[in-house]
Design a protein around this motif. Structure first.
Motif, PDB file in Angstrom:
ATOM      1  N   VAL A  66       0.832  -1.205   0.000  1.00 17.60           N
ATOM      2  CA  VAL A  66       0.000   0.000   0.000  1.00 17.60           C
ATOM      3  C   VAL A  66       0.868   1.256   0.000  1.00 17.60           C
ATOM      4  N   THR A  67       1.943   1.232   0.788  1.00 16.64           N
ATOM      5  CA  THR A  67       2.847   2.388   0.861  1.00 16.64           C
ATOM      6  C   THR A  67       3.508   2.652  -0.479  1.00 16.64           C
ATOM      7  N   VAL A  68       3.962   1.595  -1.144  1.00 15.89           N
ATOM      8  CA  VAL A  68       4.626   1.757  -2.436  1.00 15.89           C
ATOM      9  C   VAL A  68       3.670   2.363  -3.462  1.00 15.89           C
ATOM     10  N   ASN A  72       4.349   5.983  -5.062  1.00 14.21           N
ATOM     11  CA  ASN A  72       4.478   6.034  -6.525  1.00 14.21           C
ATOM     12  C   ASN A  72       3.595   7.132  -7.101  1.00 14.21           C
ATOM     13  N   ALA A  73       2.354   7.204  -6.603  1.00 16.10           N
ATOM     14  CA  ALA A  73       1.420   8.221  -7.078  1.00 16.10           C
ATOM     15  C   ALA A  73       1.912   9.618  -6.702  1.00 16.10           C
ATOM     16  N   TYR A  74       2.464   9.737  -5.497  1.00 14.60           N
ATOM     17  CA  TYR A  74       3.001  11.035  -5.048  1.00 14.60           C
ATOM     18  C   TYR A  74       4.173  11.464  -5.926  1.00 14.60           C
ATOM     19  N   ASN A  75       5.082  10.557  -6.205  1.00 23.85           N
ATOM     20  CA  ASN A  75       6.225  10.893  -7.053  1.00 23.85           C
ATOM     21  C   ASN A  75       5.780  11.286  -8.454  1.00 23.85           C
ATOM     22  N   ARG A  76       4.781  10.577  -8.954  1.00 23.05           N
ATOM     23  CA  ARG A  76       4.280  10.880 -10.301  1.00 23.05           C
ATOM     24  C   ARG A  76       3.686  12.286 -10.337  1.00 23.05           C
ATOM     25  N   SER A  77       2.987  12.672  -9.272  1.00 21.58           N
ATOM     26  CA  SER A  77       2.364  14.003  -9.219  1.00 21.58           C
ATOM     27  C   SER A  77       3.411  15.109  -9.162  1.00 21.58           C
ATOM     28  N   ARG A  78       4.622  14.763  -8.709  1.00 22.05           N
ATOM     29  CA  ARG A  78       5.715  15.739  -8.626  1.00 22.05           C
ATOM     30  C   ARG A  78       6.643  15.667  -9.833  1.00 22.05           C
ATOM     31  N   GLY A  79       6.241  14.924 -10.828  1.00 25.63           N
ATOM     32  CA  GLY A  79       7.072  14.795 -12.016  1.00 25.63           C
ATOM     33  C   GLY A  79       8.300  13.936 -11.785  1.00 25.63           C
ATOM     34  N   ASN A  80       8.215  13.033 -10.830  1.00 23.25           N
ATOM     35  CA  ASN A  80       9.309  12.089 -10.506  1.00 23.25           C
ATOM     36  C   ASN A  80      10.617  12.814 -10.189  1.00 23.25           C
ATOM     37  N   LYS A  81      10.489  13.941  -9.485  1.00 23.35           N
ATOM     38  CA  LYS A  81      11.680  14.664  -9.070  1.00 23.35           C
ATOM     39  C   LYS A  81      12.274  14.038  -7.811  1.00 23.35           C
ATOM     40  N   PRO A  82      13.591  13.966  -7.722  1.00 27.47           N
ATOM     41  CA  PRO A  82      14.226  13.411  -6.518  1.00 27.47           C
ATOM     42  C   PRO A  82      13.856  14.224  -5.285  1.00 27.47           C
ATOM     43  N   TRP A  83      13.705  13.535  -4.164  1.00 22.28           N
ATOM     44  CA  TRP A  83      13.449  14.230  -2.923  1.00 22.28           C
ATOM     45  C   TRP A  83      14.720  14.969  -2.499  1.00 22.28           C
ATOM     46  N   ARG A  84      14.522  16.021  -1.734  1.00 20.65           N
ATOM     47  CA  ARG A  84      15.666  16.820  -1.312  1.00 20.65           C
ATOM     48  C   ARG A  84      16.670  15.985  -0.524  1.00 20.65           C
ATOM     49  N   ILE A  85      16.155  15.083   0.295  1.00 22.94           N
ATOM     50  CA  ILE A  85      17.046  14.291   1.141  1.00 22.94           C
ATOM     51  C   ILE A  85      17.975  13.400   0.326  1.00 22.94           C
ATOM     52  N   ILE A 208      14.753   3.643  -0.928  1.00 21.57           N
ATOM     53  CA  ILE A 208      15.824   4.444  -1.530  1.00 21.57           C
ATOM     54  C   ILE A 208      15.448   4.854  -2.951  1.00 21.57           C
ATOM     55  N   ILE A 209      14.863   3.936  -3.685  1.00 22.40           N
ATOM     56  CA  ILE A 209      14.433   4.247  -5.051  1.00 22.40           C
ATOM     57  C   ILE A 209      13.372   5.346  -5.038  1.00 22.40           C
ATOM     58  N   LEU A 210      12.394   5.201  -4.144  1.00 22.73           N
ATOM     59  CA  LEU A 210      11.312   6.180  -4.074  1.00 22.73           C
ATOM     60  C   LEU A 210      11.845   7.540  -3.664  1.00 22.73           C
ATOM     61  N   ALA A 211      12.824   7.573  -2.765  1.00 21.56           N
ATOM     62  CA  ALA A 211      13.400   8.844  -2.325  1.00 21.56           C
ATOM     63  C   ALA A 211      14.111   9.562  -3.467  1.00 21.56           C
ATOM     64  N   LYS A 212      14.530   8.814  -4.468  1.00 22.85           N
ATOM     65  CA  LYS A 212      15.184   9.413  -5.632  1.00 22.85           C
ATOM     66  C   LYS A 212      14.179   9.851  -6.690  1.00 22.85           C
ATOM     67  N   GLY A 213      12.884   9.750  -6.330  1.00 20.81           N
ATOM     68  CA  GLY A 213      11.852  10.193  -7.248  1.00 20.81           C
ATOM     69  C   GLY A 213      11.475   9.171  -8.293  1.00 20.81           C
ATOM     70  N   LYS A 214      12.065   7.998  -8.224  1.00 22.73           N
ATOM     71  CA  LYS A 214      11.774   6.966  -9.215  1.00 22.73           C
ATOM     72  C   LYS A 214      10.529   6.175  -8.817  1.00 22.73           C
ATOM     73  N   ARG A 215       9.993   5.443  -9.765  1.00 23.30           N
ATOM     74  CA  ARG A 215       8.817   4.627  -9.501  1.00 23.30           C
ATOM     75  C   ARG A 215       9.244   3.190  -9.233  1.00 23.30           C
ATOM     76  N   SER A 216       8.707   2.621  -8.178  1.00 27.37           N
ATOM     77  CA  SER A 216       8.940   1.210  -7.893  1.00 27.37           C
ATOM     78  C   SER A 216       7.925   0.399  -8.673  1.00 27.37           C
ATOM     79  N   SER A 217       8.402  -0.499  -9.513  1.00 32.36           N
ATOM     80  CA  SER A 217       7.505  -1.248 -10.394  1.00 32.36           C
ATOM     81  C   SER A 217       6.635  -2.227  -9.618  1.00 32.36           C
TER      82      SER A 217
END
Length: 466
Positions: A66-68, A72-85, A208-217
């Protein structure tokens, strides 16, 4: 039949039931110091058993999935931009430590399981032949030696010693934790449990992948959640083939996370090594599926003692009390001998205490006064798998790995073989790039994207590897 044999047969339909029987309860590993092969430290039984409650992997796998999906939806809404952290030095250090930890842990598990296999698996060149090897892989409780195992009998709902005159059970009727020479007590119970827990920790690859703004398949989510359930089933139901997944996968992970660590520091890795790692992963899936499934169809024979004459086994109901006392005294002496063997050196129940007999006819005085009984060695065929829980663990792993194997192999063919065929006549640099792309694509799908490696960019901040 004058020698033990191995055969293939259809499994009993009673082993295929869902939900499976909860019996037997999982047996914790030996306490540290209880035997020469005991684990380096003890695990409290309550913690060991509690972690294997089915609600634990189901809850964690569900929350993870559920978290993934949500992130994923949140990252997509941000244009898959890496998180600041993800661009901080602290994040880079965390990623490196994460990979180093998993590489070292995996190597520790691999070495421990290697010792387990050396102590447990009988060579086919031994006196029991191939049947001895199969027995040591199928029956993981008891002491070493063909016919010396302790197995759970589902129809009688109790543990059965295949050599009752040799192997002692505890007062609770379960295998003794000081028995050695079989996979469970030699290390599988200990290393397998931690390997099961490591599947929960490995979800940090996805974080770690999600924090980089990428989508987890979806495939990666399925991979991690499925691994939790498969390892749970294998350890909870003490299923024999689970040793292979712990042993082989820990070896693969040692190489994989070492590779991730090196790429984090921009260490160049030859494409040949990358392709070799991918090939090893495919082989791991193929061999694992075949090996696990085979257990349901394997049977083999073990030596048993049977009366040579039927009339020799009749024992009168009015046997004298003195004869009974003699028999009891004899049994007590055997028990004392076996306990002494456990006390000194911790070598489990000694096989040579009232143990294996010479094939042929044996004469033994009946302690109940019925004269001399003559015994002969016969061979009894038994299945490799004993319980519905073991069967569930096997086929859960098979059905989990089958689609992974297919998709992995298809990607390998499309990325390596077909590209190579199409590029015949072109320069080798293009072929090498195709191979590199294939490795990266497979790693993204199955192993957390290798993006968890990370590397320092020109500004000294951590960035994605790809």
């Amino acid at each position: 039949m004058s020698f033990p044999t191995v055969s293939l047969s259809w499994p009993s339909s009673s082993l295929f039931r869902f939900p499976p029987s909860n019996d037997p309860l999982v047996l914790p590993p030996p306490q540290a110091g209880s035997t020469l092969s005991a684990p380096p430290f003890s695990i409290p039984s309550s913690i060991y058993i509690g972690a294997l409650d089915v609600k634990v992997p189901i809850t964690i796998a569900s929350v993870y999935a559920v978290t993934v999906v949500s992130v994923n939806a949140y990252n997509r809404s941000r244009g898959n931009k890496p998180w600041r952290i993800s661009k901080t030095r602290a994040f880079f250090c965390f990623v490196v430590l994460h990979n180093v930890f998993l590489a070292v842990y995996s190597a520790w598990t691999f070495v421990g399981m290697l010792g387990d296999l050396r102590a447990s698996v009988q060579r086919s060149s031994g006196p029991a032949g191939l049947a001895g090897t199969v027995d040591s892989l199928c029956k993981i409780h008891g002491v070493s030696g063909l016919g010396h195992a302790v197995a759970y009998n589902g129809s009688e709902s109790r543990w059965i010693s295949q050599s009752p005159s040799t192997i002692l059970l505890t007062d609770a009727g379960a295998p003794d934790s000081t028995d050695v020479g079989r996979l469970w007590n030699e290390g599988l119970a200990f290393y397998g449990w931690f390997f099961y827990l490591s599947k929960f920790y490995e979800v940090l690859d996805t974080a770690i992948i999600l924090a980089k703004g990428k989508r987890s398949s979806t495939l990666q989510t399925y991979h991690h959640a499925g691994a939790m359930m498969c390892m749970w089933a294998g350890i909870r139901y003490m299923s024999p083939p689970i040793w292979m997944f712990v042993f082989v996968n820990s070896a693969i992970h040692t190489l994989m996370y070492t590779y991730y660590t090196l790429t984090a520091f921009s260490v160049p890795i030859p494409n040949t090594l990358k392709r070799s790692l991918t090939t090893m992963q495919i082989i791991q899936f193929l061999v694992g599926v075949a090996y696990a499934a085979l257990h349901s169809f394997v049977s083999y024979s073990i030596p048993v003692r049977v009366p040579f004459f039927k009339e020799a086994i009749s024992v009168t109901a009015n046997a004298t009390s003195s004869a009974t006392a003699t028999a009891t005294a004899t049994n007590i002496m055997d028990i004392i001998k076996k306990l002494l063997f456990r006390a000194v050196g911790g070598e489990g129940v000694a096989e040579n205490v009232n143990a294996a007999h010479t094939p042929g006819i044996i004469e033994q005085t009946n302690p109940l006064g019925a004269g001399t009984i003559k015994y002969r060695t016969a061979y009894k065929t038994i299945p490799c798998i004993d319980t519905s829980g073991q069967t569930l663990a096997i086929w859960l792993n098979v059905f989990y790995l089958a689609p992974l194997t297919f998709l992995f192999a298809r990607f390998f063919v499309k990325s390596y073989l077909r590209r190579t065929d199409k590029m015949t006549g072109h320069n080798s640099g293009i072929v090498e790039k195709a191979g590199s792309d294939a490795v990266k694509g497979v790693e993204r799908s199955f192993n957390g994207g290798v993006g968890n490696g990370g590397k320092m960019n020109g500004n000294g901040k951590a960035g994605g590897q790809h």
